[in-house]
Design an enzyme around this catalytic site. Structure first.
Site, PDB file in Angstrom:
ATOM      1  CG  HIS A 123      36.071  22.575 -60.695  1.00 40.33           C
ATOM      2  ND1 HIS A 123      36.330  22.740 -61.928  1.00 40.33           N
ATOM      3  CD2 HIS A 123      36.926  21.780 -60.172  1.00 40.33           C
ATOM      4  CE1 HIS A 123      37.395  21.740 -62.420  1.00 40.33           C
ATOM      5  NE2 HIS A 123      37.550  21.288 -61.356  1.00 40.33           N
ATOM      6  NE  ARG A 152      37.249  18.045 -62.397  1.00 39.79           N
ATOM      7  CZ  ARG A 152      36.765  18.127 -63.496  1.00 39.79           C
ATOM      8  NH1 ARG A 152      35.575  17.687 -63.942  1.00 39.79           N
ATOM      9  NH2 ARG A 152      37.493  18.853 -64.271  1.00 39.79           N
ATOM     10  CG  ASN A 191      34.470  24.070 -64.795  1.00 34.94           C
ATOM     11  OD1 ASN A 191      34.813  23.402 -63.942  1.00 34.94           O
ATOM     12  ND2 ASN A 191      34.008  25.409 -64.784  1.00 34.94           N
ATOM     13  CG  HIS A 211      43.122  14.095 -57.111  1.00 33.57           C
ATOM     14  ND1 HIS A 211      44.358  14.597 -57.769  1.00 33.57           N
ATOM     15  CD2 HIS A 211      42.277  14.997 -57.321  1.00 33.57           C
ATOM     16  CE1 HIS A 211      44.216  15.735 -57.949  1.00 33.57           C
ATOM     17  NE2 HIS A 211      42.852  15.997 -58.245  1.00 33.57           N
TER      18      HIS A 211
END
Length: 322
Positions: free
Chosen positions: A68, A64, A96, A194
């Site tokens: 990001h 992740r 975030n 995911h």
């Protein structure tokens, strides 16, 4: 003969000029550090393996983190910068929320600085660590290109604007990947990340009350309502992203086709006619999913990178050098 020599000299000159120009401008390549820091990628692997043995959630957190970082102005290590020099850290952005394990990247950087000072960028460490997060949990081995340099700026405001919201629509999802020249199929494959980790109630609670989202399986919805019943605990209560949260596999695509997707976008890509065929294909064929995920990951990790003389190689991932 003299003319032939002149032509040869001209070719050599042009070749040398092109190489010089290429070195000045830089580009990503496989094993960029093979001469300057030959043990760099091995060290990242070892550190990630150790961290994952201590905490199985490391893989999801690092993957992740990589996504990001790339989402805000490109893959440049900006997500690691802390509040300093008038900058407000990206990690303070509400989008975030839950971002963590930055310490793992910082520890890897410290180890690399000890053997190869000011050589390996934080931006590269993030992407290499994400590669290991995928591979060490059973996913494909991605031949990540390296040679990125680190940005000297970060912005909470840009993170607020550029990071996707938990309630993102399929239309917005398509636009995000289109801007990065990532195909829709590869974009759907990237959603397969995911398959690792969990989702906090704050990100899907609106799907449960005042009425349950009809796209959710009724038993699944009841389970989530039980988990998320206390709104005061929405930031700490969570549910699994899929049935195999520590394994990088295609279970996510299987689950979302049966109404067990946590986020709104999870449910929508399983039913939208533009994305449903890819969801179905990935749910039926793990290797196909791995191939498209690899393609998407490489495109995303190469997005708006700093190379050559751009940016810097930070000595400490948390702060710019000056």
């Amino acid at each position: 003969m003299a003319m032939g020599l002149k032509v040869l000299l001209m070719v050599v000159f042009l070749w040398g000029f092109c190489c010089l120009f290429q070195n000045v401008n830089g580009e990503l390549e496989l094993q960029f550090y093979k001469k300057s820091c030959p043990d760099a990628e091995k060290l990242v692997k070892e550190k990630m393996r150790k961290s994952m043995l201590n905490d199985l959630s490391t893989a999801a957190a690092i993957l992740r983190l990589a996504f990001h970082d790339c989402q805000v102005d490109g893959c440049d290590g900006s997500v690691l910068l802390e509040n300093a020099n008038g900058m407000t850290a990206e990690t303070s952005s509400y989008r975030n929320f839950g971002i963590r394990k930055l310490n793992v990247i910082n520890e890897i950087k410290s180890s690399l600085e000890a053997i190869c000072p000011e050589t390996v960028s934080c931006a590269d460490i993030i992407q290499l660590a994400a590669r290991e997060a995928v591979y060490l949990t059973g996913g494909p081995y991605i031949k990540v290109l390296t040679g990125r340099r680190d940005t000297v700026s970060a912005s909470k405001e840009r993170a607020d604007k550029q990071l996707p919201a938990a309630y993102i629509s399929v239309d917005a999802f398509i636009q995000i990947f289109r801007k990065k020249n990532i195909s829709l199929e590869d974009g759907v494959a990237l959603m397969g990340s995911h398959t690792l980790g969990i989702g906090h109630c704050r990100n899907f609670r609106e799907r449960l009350w005042p009425t349950s989202d009809p796209t959710l399986s009724p038993p699944f919805s009841v389970m989530l309502q039980t988990i998320c019943i206390n709104p005061a605990l929405s930031d700490v209560s969570f549910a699994q992203n899929d049935a195999t949260i520590f394994s990088f596999d295609n279970q996510y695509f299987i689950d979302i086709q049966t109404g067990r997707g946590l986020l709104k976008i999870d449910s929508e890509i399983a039913s939208d006619p533009r994305t449903q065929p890819y969801v179905s294909a990935f749910g039926h064929n793990t290797q196909h999913f791995f191939n498209r995920f690899t393609s998407g990951f490489l495109k995303l990790s190469n997005y708006k990178v700093l190379v050559g003389e751009e940016g810097e190689i930070r000595r400490d991932c948390r702060f710019r050098n000056s």
